[in-house]
Write a protein that holds these residues in place. Structure first.
Motif, PDB file in Angstrom:
ATOM      1  N   TYR A  52       6.015   8.123   2.813  1.00  0.00           N
ATOM      2  CA  TYR A  52       4.584   8.264   2.846  1.00  0.00           C
ATOM      3  C   TYR A  52       3.830   6.809   2.972  1.00  0.00           C
ATOM      4  O   TYR A  52       2.889   6.797   3.765  1.00  0.00           O
ATOM      5  CB  TYR A  52       4.271   8.896   1.584  1.00  0.00           C
ATOM      6  N   ARG A  53       4.464   5.692   2.293  1.00  0.00           N
ATOM      7  CA  ARG A  53       3.848   4.398   2.522  1.00  0.00           C
ATOM      8  C   ARG A  53       3.824   4.162   4.026  1.00  0.00           C
ATOM      9  O   ARG A  53       3.120   3.472   4.434  1.00  0.00           O
ATOM     10  CB  ARG A  53       4.535   3.414   1.680  1.00  0.00           C
TER      11      ARG A  53
ATOM     12  N   SER B  87       3.894   5.906   6.722  1.00  0.00           N
ATOM     13  CA  SER B  87       3.407   6.583   7.754  1.00  0.00           C
ATOM     14  C   SER B  87       1.759   7.101   7.390  1.00  0.00           C
ATOM     15  O   SER B  87       0.917   7.477   8.161  1.00  0.00           O
ATOM     16  CB  SER B  87       4.146   8.101   7.744  1.00  0.00           C
ATOM     17  N   SER B  88       1.354   6.796   6.088  1.00  0.00           N
ATOM     18  CA  SER B  88       0.079   7.287   5.718  1.00  0.00           C
ATOM     19  C   SER B  88      -1.008   6.363   6.070  1.00  0.00           C
ATOM     20  O   SER B  88      -2.322   6.517   6.164  1.00  0.00           O
ATOM     21  CB  SER B  88       0.150   7.437   4.232  1.00  0.00           C
TER      22      SER B  88
ATOM     23  N   LEU C  74      -1.520   3.552   4.510  1.00  0.00           N
ATOM     24  CA  LEU C  74      -1.878   2.794   3.277  1.00  0.00           C
ATOM     25  C   LEU C  74      -1.637   1.375   3.322  1.00  0.00           C
ATOM     26  O   LEU C  74      -2.337   0.553   2.808  1.00  0.00           O
ATOM     27  CB  LEU C  74      -1.047   3.392   2.130  1.00  0.00           C
TER      28      LEU C  74
END
Length: 283
Positions: free
Chosen positions: A126-127, A129-130, A132
């Motif tokens: 998630y980190r 691809s998001s 962020l």
């Protein structure tokens, strides 16, 4: 090409303990060899070589605030290089305290740990691809340039916390921080809580932990001595000859050991489960 090179590397920091010894070593190696062979490449170009030994080494070639641009596959990652965002002199009153919790070699190396996290951690996915990370990079770069310690500190601690959350999300989980590391986190938050105003401004300290139990705590120089005095109430220096190796700044340690700390602040610190030592005056 005819040179025969014998390399000897010496660290003044603990090795393989989460304090970037590999980054320092590879950055030093690449820089020294570039001077030996009279290379004309810029530090940014040399950073593409340094990162092949240790990713963080690309940033360690510079001083100040440095970002590592991830690059892309289409360029064969040649644009994966370090870039200096700001000089150290751009924020001259920014200081650090480094708390060596354990100078022993960690159980899981950074390379092994990251490989396992990439393979198993959904949080790390998630980190990556998001967006962020890019968002936080923009925010912390702006905070550094503006000397905005409140924003800089909050982002530093949040990203450190999330890094170690990805370690826990890895299967099997990786434990870099220990109980002492967690106690430092609690005490830093207590310290900040005592000083911030009603609007949440006035942050005084910000921790970050790399792949190890040892803490790097950012603060302003004007608060460094008082912060050290507070921490020494909970992690006092040993008495006798052992105190000589407890710090690389004996004068600062001596002042911190006798400096008065607010009673209410110490009561808040004691509430975390650790008990402060004397002296403790300054109501």
């Amino acid at each position: 090409a005819d040179y025969k090179v014998h390399v000897v590397s010496m660290n003044t920091f603990p090795t393989a303990a989460g304090l970037a010894s590999s980054a320092a070593g590879y950055a030093c190696l690449v820089f020294a060899l570039s001077k030996l062979f009279c290379c004309k490449e810029s530090l940014e170009d040399l950073s593409t070589v340094a990162r092949q030994g240790s990713g963080s080494a690309c940033r360690s070639l510079f001083g100040g605030f440095v970002r590592w641009n991830k690059g892309c596959e289409e360029t064969n990652w040649e644009d994966s290089r370090a870039q200096q965002v700001a000089e150290k002199e751009d924020w001259p009153d920014l200081a650090t305290l480094i708390l060596v919790v354990n100078d022993g070699k960690k159980d899981t190396s950074s390379t092994t740990g990251m490989g396992t996290s990439v393979a198993t951690s959904r949080l790390l996915e998630y980190r990556a691809s998001s967006g962020l990370v890019d968002e936080r990079l923009e925010q912390i770069e702006a905070a550094y340039k503006a000397k905005d310690f409140d924003t800089f500190g909050q982002l530093t601690m949040a990203d450190s916390n999330q890094f170690h959350a990805t370690c826990l999300d890895t299967y099997p989980p990786i434990f870099y921080m220990n109980d002492t590391s967690k106690a430092i986190v609690q005490l830093v938050h207590v310290y900040n809580k005592y000083f911030v105003d009603d609007e949440g401004r006035g942050l005084r300290a910000a921790y970050t932990f790399d792949a190890g139990p040892n803490a790097v705590i950012f603060c302003r120089k004007e608060h460094q001595q008082h912060l050290l005095a507070f921490l020494l109430r909970y992690f006092p220096a040993p008495s006798g000859s052992a105190s000589a190796w407890y710090s690389n700044n004996p004068e600062m340690m001596s002042k911190g050991a006798t400096m008065a700390v607010e009673e209410e602040l110490l009561r808040m610190g004691d509430a975390t489960g650790r008990v402060s030592t004397t002296p403790r005056s300054l109501a």
